[in-house]
Design an enzyme around this catalytic site. Structure first.
Site, PDB file in Angstrom:
ATOM      1  CB  ALA A  11      -0.930   0.018   1.216  1.00 49.62           C
ATOM      2  CB  ILE A  14       7.697   1.270  -4.702  1.00 48.82           C
ATOM      3  CG1 ILE A  14       8.693   2.433  -4.737  1.00 48.82           C
ATOM      4  CG2 ILE A  14       8.067   0.225  -5.751  1.00 48.82           C
ATOM      5  CD1 ILE A  14      10.122   2.023  -4.389  1.00 48.82           C
ATOM      6  N   GLY A  15       4.910   0.073  -3.865  1.00 49.26           N
ATOM      7  CA  GLY A  15       4.085  -1.124  -3.826  1.00 49.26           C
ATOM      8  C   GLY A  15       2.739  -0.968  -4.482  1.00 49.26           C
ATOM      9  CD  GLU A  83       9.597   2.003   9.959  1.00 50.15           C
ATOM     10  OE1 GLU A  83       9.644   3.194   9.595  1.00 50.15           O
ATOM     11  OE2 GLU A  83       8.565   1.472  10.419  1.00 50.15           O
ATOM     12  CB  THR A  84      12.175   4.325   3.734  1.00 49.49           C
ATOM     13  OG1 THR A  84      11.104   5.218   4.066  1.00 49.49           O
ATOM     14  CG2 THR A  84      11.619   3.002   3.248  1.00 49.49           C
ATOM     15  CB  SER A 126      18.486   1.326  -0.410  1.00 49.77           C
ATOM     16  OG  SER A 126      18.765   2.713  -0.354  1.00 49.77           O
ATOM     17  CE1 TYR A 186      15.958   2.237   4.113  1.00 54.67           C
ATOM     18  CE2 TYR A 186      17.561   3.553   2.911  1.00 54.67           C
ATOM     19  CZ  TYR A 186      16.443   2.757   2.922  1.00 54.67           C
ATOM     20  OH  TYR A 186      15.796   2.467   1.742  1.00 54.67           O
ATOM     21  CG  ASN A 215      17.464   9.622  -3.766  1.00 53.49           C
ATOM     22  OD1 ASN A 215      18.555   9.079  -3.946  1.00 53.49           O
ATOM     23  ND2 ASN A 215      17.165  10.257  -2.645  1.00 53.49           N
ATOM     24  NE  ARG A 254      21.403  11.760  -1.511  1.00 52.42           N
ATOM     25  CZ  ARG A 254      22.405  12.481  -1.000  1.00 52.42           C
ATOM     26  NH1 ARG A 254      23.298  13.026  -1.810  1.00 52.42           N
ATOM     27  NH2 ARG A 254      22.508  12.650   0.307  1.00 52.42           N
TER      28      ARG A 254
END
Length: 375
Positions: A11, A14-15, A83-84, A126, A186, A215, A254
């Site tokens: 949800a 990306i998902g 968690e991001t 990541s 992270y 990113n 980035r």
């Protein structure tokens, strides 16, 4: 018959986009998501976009029973739940380890020890695992700088130095064979996730794929979360009429990759056997500075807010990163379709159709200050 696909964190940004794309392709989608308030708030447009189209399970990857429920009759697992926030990870260490590492361990325990139908696992890694990434020194060639020293940052010297001679460096594109040396909790957890999935899945002959997303941005990105996603953070600040404060000197950069490109790459990894047991960068391959992001957004929103370069910095942040996409182009035929200008236009158009959210960014900075992580 199209396969059953479980998307953890399905949800999320990306998902949910991946779920809708796979539904169009005829897959049967199950989503396991905790609907974290930090990301979704009280009402989530992302959740609303999928809730009647998927088998939705509100659950937590830290609970074994939720995994057992979600994994029933699944053929593919796309493990996005995590968690991001890089900065937040430096002071909410246990939560990041519990969700990202221990949650993944429960998945792998099930695949090794319980009956199941899983034929493939995709894990979201990541760019953070590269730390400062790859550079070139005129004397020593390819080098991988260590974490920048606080004493240098306090003096306004933000560029990484050669770890062997201390000289200035030239940024290079980071390929998948580059040194893995994350500079945040992270990043460490994402490295663990990637290595655990690839290692354990190989041991039980389940093809696995790791995508090192850069990113990611685009329509649907959380405008409520003040801990991650500078396009969303800046957009919320601008729409609240608040000035934008840019860390360091604004030249930090980035690799911003549009959500549609990320979904496309992930689908290729799901469907192509050439992806099995491989790791891939997913990005645009283009370097964009934070100052460019801020000025572009200010122009797009036609906003009078000021952009202030503060010289502040967060411990654990990297200076630059840009992905080498040679491998994913060669093996999977992936080429990003959206440049930053086109992607930002689509993002801004979407943001302007959304309600204005409260700007909580200063609260997130205050949290870091209180922990001594923001200077």
């Amino acid at each position: 018959m199209k396969k059953n696909v479980l998307i953890t964190g399905g949800a999320g940004f990306i998902g949910s986009n991946l779920a809708l794309t796979l539904i169009e392709k005829g897959y049967n989608i199950t989503v396991l998501d905790s609907l974290s308030e930090q990301i979704h708030g009280e009402n989530s447009s992302l959740y609303e976009s999928i809730k009647d189209k998927v088998n939705f399970i509100k659950g937590d990857v830290r609970r074994k029973t939720d995994w057992e429920n979600a994994l029933k009759d699944q053929h593919v697992v796309v493990h996005l739940a995590a968690e991001t926030g890089t900065g937040q990870s430096m002071y909410e260490v246990q939560k990041y380890v519990d969700v990202n590492i221990n949650g993944t361990a429960l998945l792998l325990d099930h695949l090794v020890n319980e009956p199941h139908n899983v034929e493939k696992v995709i894990v979201a890694s990541s760019r953070a695992i590269y730390g400062e990434g790859k550079y070139s020194c005129e004397t020593h060639g390819d080098v991988y700088p260590v974490e920048r020293e606080e004493s240098h940052l306090l003096q306004g010297d933000f560029e990484p130095k050669c770890p062997q001679c201390g000289k200035e460096l030239t940024l290079a594109k980071t390929d998948e064979n580059s040194k893995i040396h994350p500079s945040s909790v992270y990043g460490i957890t994402k490295q663990n996730q990637e290595q655990m999935v690839l290692n354990v899945c190989r041991s039980v002959n389940i093809p696995a794929v790791a995508f090192r997303y850069q990113n990611v941005y685009g329509p649907g990105q959380s405008l409520k979360n003040p801990y991650t996603g500078i396009l969303s953070i800046f957009s919320t600040q601008i729409r609240n009429g608040n000035d934008i404060n840019i860390f360091e000197d604004g030249e930090e950069s980035r690799d911003f990759v549009f959500i549609d490109d990320v979904v496309n790459a992930t689908v290729l990894g799901l469907e192509m056997e050439e992806a099995n047991y491989e790791v891939f960068n997913v990005g645009s391959g283009i370097q964009t500075t934070v100052m460019d992001v801020a000025t572009t957004l200010k122009e797009k929103y036609k906003s009078p807010v000021s952009i202030e370069v503060t010289g502040n910095f967060r411990l654990g942040d990297i200076r630059h990163n840009v992905a080498d996409l040679s491998k994913i182009k060669e093996k999977l035929g992936f080429t990003p379709r959206y440049d930053f200008k086109t992607g930002v236009s689509k993002f801004v158009e979407w943001v302007q159709s959304q309600e204005v959210n409260e700007d909580n960014y200063s609260k997130s900075i205050d949290e870091m200050k209180a922990k001594g992580l923001f200077k």
